[in-house]
Design a protein around this motif. Structure first.
Motif, PDB file in Angstrom:
ATOM      1  N   VAL A 114      38.810   1.756  46.619  1.00  0.00           N
ATOM      2  CA  VAL A 114      37.750   2.634  47.129  1.00  0.00           C
ATOM      3  C   VAL A 114      38.390   3.854  47.780  1.00  0.00           C
ATOM      4  CG1 VAL A 114      35.764   2.862  48.670  1.00  0.00           C
ATOM      5  CG2 VAL A 114      36.238   0.667  47.548  1.00  0.00           C
ATOM      6  N   LEU A 115      37.997   5.050  47.314  1.00  0.00           N
ATOM      7  CA  LEU A 115      38.421   6.302  47.941  1.00  0.00           C
ATOM      8  C   LEU A 115      37.248   6.877  48.716  1.00  0.00           C
ATOM      9  CD1 LEU A 115      40.431   7.998  45.044  1.00  0.00           C
ATOM     10  CD2 LEU A 115      41.370   6.924  47.094  1.00  0.00           C
ATOM     11  N   PHE A 116      37.531   7.441  49.894  1.00  0.00           N
ATOM     12  CA  PHE A 116      36.456   8.032  50.688  1.00  0.00           C
ATOM     13  C   PHE A 116      36.754   9.492  50.972  1.00  0.00           C
ATOM     14  CE2 PHE A 116      38.839   8.360  54.586  1.00  0.00           C
ATOM     15  CZ  PHE A 116      39.712   7.276  54.575  1.00  0.00           C
ATOM     16  N   ASN A 134      44.197  -2.720  52.132  1.00  0.00           N
ATOM     17  CA  ASN A 134      44.804  -2.756  50.801  1.00  0.00           C
ATOM     18  C   ASN A 134      43.884  -2.232  49.708  1.00  0.00           C
ATOM     19  OD1 ASN A 134      47.164  -3.921  51.836  1.00  0.00           O
ATOM     20  ND2 ASN A 134      46.302  -5.984  51.679  1.00  0.00           N
ATOM     21  N   TYR A 135      42.658  -1.826  50.085  1.00  0.00           N
ATOM     22  CA  TYR A 135      41.690  -1.379  49.087  1.00  0.00           C
ATOM     23  C   TYR A 135      41.235   0.059  49.287  1.00  0.00           C
ATOM     24  CZ  TYR A 135      41.238  -6.409  48.206  1.00  0.00           C
ATOM     25  OH  TYR A 135      41.482  -7.712  47.915  1.00  0.00           O
ATOM     26  N   MET A 136      41.582   0.682  50.402  1.00  0.00           N
ATOM     27  CA  MET A 136      40.983   1.983  50.727  1.00  0.00           C
ATOM     28  C   MET A 136      42.015   3.047  51.056  1.00  0.00           C
ATOM     29  SD  MET A 136      37.482   1.858  52.918  1.00  0.00           S
ATOM     30  CE  MET A 136      35.929   1.965  52.048  1.00  0.00           C
ATOM     31  N   SER A 137      41.673   4.260  50.650  1.00  0.00           N
ATOM     32  CA  SER A 137      42.377   5.471  51.072  1.00  0.00           C
ATOM     33  C   SER A 137      41.376   6.607  50.919  1.00  0.00           C
ATOM     34  CB  SER A 137      43.628   5.713  50.237  1.00  0.00           C
ATOM     35  OG  SER A 137      44.355   6.820  50.758  1.00  0.00           O
ATOM     36  N   GLY A 138      41.759   7.811  51.354  1.00  0.00           N
ATOM     37  CA  GLY A 138      40.815   8.907  51.186  1.00  0.00           C
ATOM     38  C   GLY A 138      41.116  10.094  52.077  1.00  0.00           C
TER      39      GLY A 138
END
Length: 733
Positions: A114-116, A134-138
């Motif tokens: 998931v990117l935010f 471990n699932y997100m960056s943005g």
């Protein structure tokens, strides 16, 4: 050479279909909100060269509603909507979508990266706390308030008062927390700082209208004022600018062109560009999301509106080096430069056209082959879809269908072509279908309806989604229809209704026991009387006849009670026209004595006694609704009057209006508490220990979903009134 070109084209098409990437873009707000639209535009432009990336965009619309119940419903909707979709990447914009993706990650997007972007008040610890590291960056969204304060002081050295306008939205509150840190540092530099977020729009306008010339406005956000009135970003700034005679600075770029001078602005395009670059690293460069660092410094830019700078005679060139000005008039040099570029572009285009004309024949052959392959692909695609699909011309003749439609009617696809609805459906259904198609062709719109069909003694239920399609020349070509098989859902709903009936069986059995009590006592007395007469040799034929006659009356009464009970348990399979009065009579034949022996007065009032009000719907299910509400009232009165043993009252009022037949069921066992009255129709909500919380929920489903009516509840002092409104025969929705 021709074979090589053709083979290359086929390989490109095949690889594109095989290695396509699915991306879901989830916006917090609504389409038409410029911030969200600009982010979408930036992402779409960045993805445009990559034909293997398919972008799906959805909007949560949380500017207007963001309650937990609404978010739960959205999650359920998305679960069903994307059940058969497989996404490679999720992109979320702004805080509400960010929080939603974290809360429902395992439910909707399990194990997906998931990117935010556009997230305010971001803290890395929040990701660790929710196991999303471990699932997100943005890309973090940060408005640079302090640099805008410094800019205002530089451009307006004689300023005495700074007015800050904000709202109480989630983003507004995040900005306020930053302001609370910065304002104390600048109290000596600004003689007065007035912060406004708790006024209605007219009060704000009065405050601004009365401000002095040495005042500057910093416009943060205003989507909703104190009264709850909602504004678009354009409307709110226009309201302020209508009375403002001093400069207005902003923190976001979407306020430009509507009266804001500008400032160091948070750019939606910058957010979109940054997050789309991260997305391409994952999709095209196969990077792991853990290897993509979070961009914690927001890509803000100095942007100004030339017209506003000119209006207030502001020169920014002496204070800033890197900035952008919009709406700046084109100089003579720029005008001629653009003309030269235009002429060069025209020459280049003409040259390209000449080259294209030389290769036109070869290209047309390739396109024809590609088109043939595409037609074959489309046919395969249609046949793999689980829904029956057909399309027909304006005369109602089928032009084609997919395999599922042909299988549904036990024929081949070739046999369908040229036939009409009259060849597949009963006359009444075919005529109704033709009438719908005629109206649809005249309006060129879309239509959704329900259809029940019989196949091998089995009923199947469908939702028909129809739309008009056009030919390449713009004329109406015909109608395409997608059939959604909802048989399982309908059967499940009917099963739930029947389960709700069975839940009432305990009260029904108790009611039958009350109903049988008197006839059994009467029969017992008559049997004893006959036995005594027989022992005393006084039994006569006339006594025996009277005994048989009286006994049969009692037995028939008891048999009718059982028959009514048995009919209640039967599900209604089709809608019929039935009488409200008859329904109530049959219900009270079963539970009337139980209500009487429960020390409850029952009053039934027909406003027009000479008129028998009729309802078109499912009779047994309607009885179930009445029985559930009346039983709830009875049980509540028994519980309420257990200590002081006073009589309770149940009053039923029946009347009609121009549009509805109305039934009011009232009891005097005390009002429903305000904190729960809004939840009593929710599934599994109950206040009784032995309750299932299912009865009133199913009552609402039956009245509103199955029969198109309305079911409401309200308190009237210490009385509770349930109101059932059913459309009468004169009402057209």
């Amino acid at each position: 050479m021709k074979k090589y070109i053709f083979l290359s084209a086929v390989l490109i098409l095949f690889s594109t279909a095989l290695f396509s990437k699915e991306v879901l873009l989830l916006h917090s707000y609504h389409k038409g909100y410029k911030w969200s639209d600009d982010i979408s535009k930036a992402i779409e432009e960045r993805f445009e060269p990559y034909r293997n990336i398919n972008l799906t965009t959805i909007y949560m619309d949380t500017k207007k509603i963001a309650t937990p119940a609404y978010l739960n419903k959205l999650a359920s909707l998305y679960k069903e909507q994307f059940e058969k979709r497989k996404f490679d990447l999720i992109i979320v914009s702004d805080n509400n979508a960010f929080d939603f993706a974290i809360q429902y990650h395992d439910y909707l997007f399990k194990n997906l990266p998931v990117l935010f972007c556009g997230v305010n008040n971001f803290e890395k610890a929040f990701l660790e706390k929710n196991n999303m590291k471990n699932y997100m960056s943005g890309v973090v969204e940060q408005v640079d308030i302090e640099k805008n304060f410094q800019l205002i002081l530089k451009l307006h050295p004689n300023i005495k008062k700074l007015i800050i306008i904000n709202d109480v939205s989630q983003t507004g509150q995040a900005v306020r927390r930053e302001l609370n840190k910065i304002i104390p540092l600048y109290k000596d530099k600004f003689k007065e700082i007035e912060y406004i977020d708790n006024m209605d729009i007219e009060q704000m306008k009065d405050t601004i209208d009365n401000s002095n010339e040495d005042t500057v406005i910093l416009f943060v956000l205003l989507f909703k004022d104190k009264t709850g009135k909602f504004f678009t970003y354009k409307e709110s700034l226009k309201e302020i600018k209508s009375v403002a005679h001093v400069p207005v600075y902003a923190l976001w770029d979407f306020y430009l062109n509507y009266g804001a001078i500008g400032g160091l602005l948070t750019s939606a395009k910058g957010q979109g560009d940054a997050v789309s670059n991260m997305a391409l690293d994952i999709l095209e460069n196969h990077k792991n999301i853990n290897d993509i660092p979070i961009l914690e410094k927001s890509p803000n830019k100095y942007i100004f509106d030339f017209n506003e700078l000119k209006r207030f005679n502001i020169d920014i060139s002496t204070y800033l080096d890197d900035y952008k000005i919009i709406n700046e008039p084109i100089t003579i040099y720029k005008e001629y430069k653009n003309f030269v570029v235009f002429i060069a572009t025209v020459i280049f285009v003409l040259f390209i056209l000449i080259l294209m004309m030389r290769a036109n024949i070869q290209r047309r052959k390739i396109v024809e082959k590609d088109l043939s392959n595409r037609i074959k692909f489309d046919k395969v695609l249609l046949d793999t879809l689980p829904n029956p699909i057909y399309y027909k011309n304006i005369h109602g003749k089928f032009l084609g269908c997919n395999l599922n439609f042909a299988n549904l009617h036990n024929c081949t696809k070739e046999e369908v072509i040229g036939k009409t609805a009259f060849d597949f459906y009963p006359l009444d259904i075919a005529q109704k279908n033709s009438k719908v198609d005629e109206n649809l062709l005249s309006t060129c719109g879309m239509h959704t309806s329900e259809l029940t069909l019989h196949f091998n003694d089995k009923m199947r239920y469908f939702i028909l989604n129809k739309a008009v399609y056009e030919n390449i020349d713009g004329t109406v070509g015909g109608i395409v229809c997608i059939m959604d098989d909802i048989t399982e859902r309908v059967q499940q709903k009917q099963f739930l209704i029947q389960q709700s009936k069975l839940a009432e069986m305990g009260d029904m059995v108790a009611a039958i026991a009350h109903q049988w009590n008197e006839p059994l006592v009467e029969l017992s007395a008559q049997v004893q009387d006959i036995a005594l007469s027989y022992q005393l040799n006084e039994l006569k034929n006339i006594q025996m006849d009277a005994f048989v006659k009286d006994s049969m009356v009692q037995i028939q009464y008891m048999s009718k009670t059982l028959s009514d009970f048995r009919n209640f348990l039967k599900p209604s399979t089709k809608k019929i026209l039935f009488s409200i009065e008859k329904c109530l009579d049959e219900i009270f034949d079963i539970i009337g004595k139980q209500i009487f022996y429960s020390n409850i007065n029952l009053n039934i009032n027909y406003v027009d006694k000479n008129q028998d009000l009729l309802i078109f719907g499912y009779e047994n299910e309607f009885k179930q609704v009445l029985l559930n509400i009346i039983n709830n009232a009875k049980n509540k009165i028994i519980e309420h009057n257990a200590d002081h043993k006073t009589k309770g009252n149940i009053t039923i009022n029946i009347y009609n209006t121009p549009n509805y037949n109305t039934i009011e069921i009232c009891d005097d066992a005390g009002a429903i508490p305000k904190n729960i009255i809004g939840n009593i129709f929710d599934p599994y909500f109950t206040t009784r220990k032995e309750g299932t919380g299912f009865g009133l929920y199913m009552a609402k489903v039956i009245i509103e979903d199955k029969m198109g009516g309305k079911l409401r509840v309200r308190n009237d002092n210490q009385m509770v009134i349930f109101t059932i409104k059913m459309p009468n025969k004169n009402y057209k929705r």
